[in-house]
Scaffold this motif. Structure first.
Motif, mmCIF file in Angstrom:
data_model
loop_
_atom_site.group_PDB
_atom_site.id
_atom_site.type_symbol
_atom_site.label_atom_id
_atom_site.label_comp_id
_atom_site.label_asym_id
_atom_site.label_seq_id
_atom_site.Cartn_x
_atom_site.Cartn_y
_atom_site.Cartn_z
ATOM 1 N N VAL A 56 -13.505 54.607 50.013
ATOM 2 C CA VAL A 56 -14.497 54.882 51.053
ATOM 3 C C VAL A 56 -14.234 53.985 52.262
ATOM 4 N N SER A 58 -16.153 52.035 55.213
ATOM 5 C CA SER A 58 -17.475 51.555 55.603
ATOM 6 C C SER A 58 -17.615 51.570 57.115
ATOM 7 N N ASP A 61 -16.002 48.627 58.904
ATOM 8 C CA ASP A 61 -14.599 48.368 58.576
ATOM 9 C C ASP A 61 -13.858 47.910 59.831
ATOM 10 N N VAL A 84 -17.194 58.310 52.526
ATOM 11 C CA VAL A 84 -18.135 57.203 52.689
ATOM 12 C C VAL A 84 -18.872 56.928 51.379
ATOM 13 N N ALA A 85 -19.576 55.807 51.352
ATOM 14 C CA ALA A 85 -20.315 55.379 50.163
ATOM 15 C C ALA A 85 -21.291 56.461 49.712
ATOM 16 N N GLY A 86 -21.490 56.514 48.390
ATOM 17 C CA GLY A 86 -22.295 57.572 47.807
ATOM 18 C C GLY A 86 -21.413 58.738 47.419
ATOM 19 N N ASP A 87 -20.120 58.546 47.696
ATOM 20 C CA ASP A 87 -19.094 59.559 47.471
ATOM 21 C C ASP A 87 -19.419 60.865 48.178
#
Length: 232
Positions: A56, A58, A61, A84-87
């Motif tokens: 992922v 962020s 980043d 991204v986070a949470g896929d």
């Protein structure tokens, strides 16, 4: 809104190095500077390539810094693709102030669902009085997605997509369906070159369509091409 200024809108298909976010962010930055547009749309998963095992990205980043700096210099909003986070497969909104997650893909392709989860809501970005609805690839072929997004009151339907060269006609077909149903501008940034998932030759041919369905800007098939038009 009669008082709003014309919107400079671009679709870009930069060269992509698999999994190399730093190099891809630099290519995105170069595209932003070249376009000199207010909004620049990029293809699906443009910052990593269509690599479904990509880590992922962020919003803070450091590898995104060149793109943030390019947006600061030009006043652009870059809509770039990343996991991204949470896929989720997402569209990042990058400005001179940094990055945020603007939208999470709602309709996943078959292989994608083995890792990713669908987003739960359509999304719109407000830019200088223009409302830009957001979409990613398969979303564009689902009538309910365009309808739900249009119901939010949009002027532009902006999508980042990936199609194989043999399926290039799909891009035009879907853009035509959306303009016919909702009478909005459509901007599609389509991946060019090769990437993961078996896409040895992606379609490219990013384009911008008027609310009447006319193509007014079209890129070719090669990586690094872009198109910019002023709408309004």
């Amino acid at each position: 809104m009669e008082n709003r200024t014309p919107l400079r809108l671009a679709v870009a298909q930069p060269a992509c190095v698999p999994l190399d976010v730093a190099e891809n962010a630099r290519a995105h930055a170069a595209a932003v500077r070249a376009a000199r547009a207010r909004v620049v749309v990029f293809p699906e998963l443009s910052l990593t390539g269509y690599e479904l095992d990509a880590p992922v990205v962020s919003v803070d980043d450091a590898r995104l810094t060149p793109l943030v700096e390019a947006c600061a210099e030009t006043g652009a909003l870059a809509l770039a693709g990343a996991p991204v986070a949470g896929d989720h497969i997402a569209m990042l909104a990058v400005t001179g102030g940094g990055a945020t997650v603007a939208y999470r893909k709602m309709w996943l392709g078959g292989a994608e669902s083995r890792r990713f989860r669908p987003g739960d809501a359509p999304a719109v970005s407000d830019v200088d009085g223009w409302r830009v609805g957001l979409a990613i690839c398969k979303d564009t072929g689902v009538a309910a997605h365009a309808a739900r997004t249009a119901a939010l009151g949009i002027d532009v339907y902006a999508a980042g997509v990936l199609e194989s060269a043999e399926d290039a006609a799909v891009i035009d077909e879907r853009a035509g369906q959306i303009t016919a149903a909702h009478r909005v501008w459509v901007a599609v940034a389509s991946f060019a070159g090769s990437t993961g998932g078996g896409y040895t030759e992606a379609a490219g041919r990013s384009g911008i369509w008027t609310p009447q369905g006319e193509v007014i800007g079209r890129a070719g098939t090669e990586p690094g091409e872009s198109v910019c038009v002023s709408i309004g």
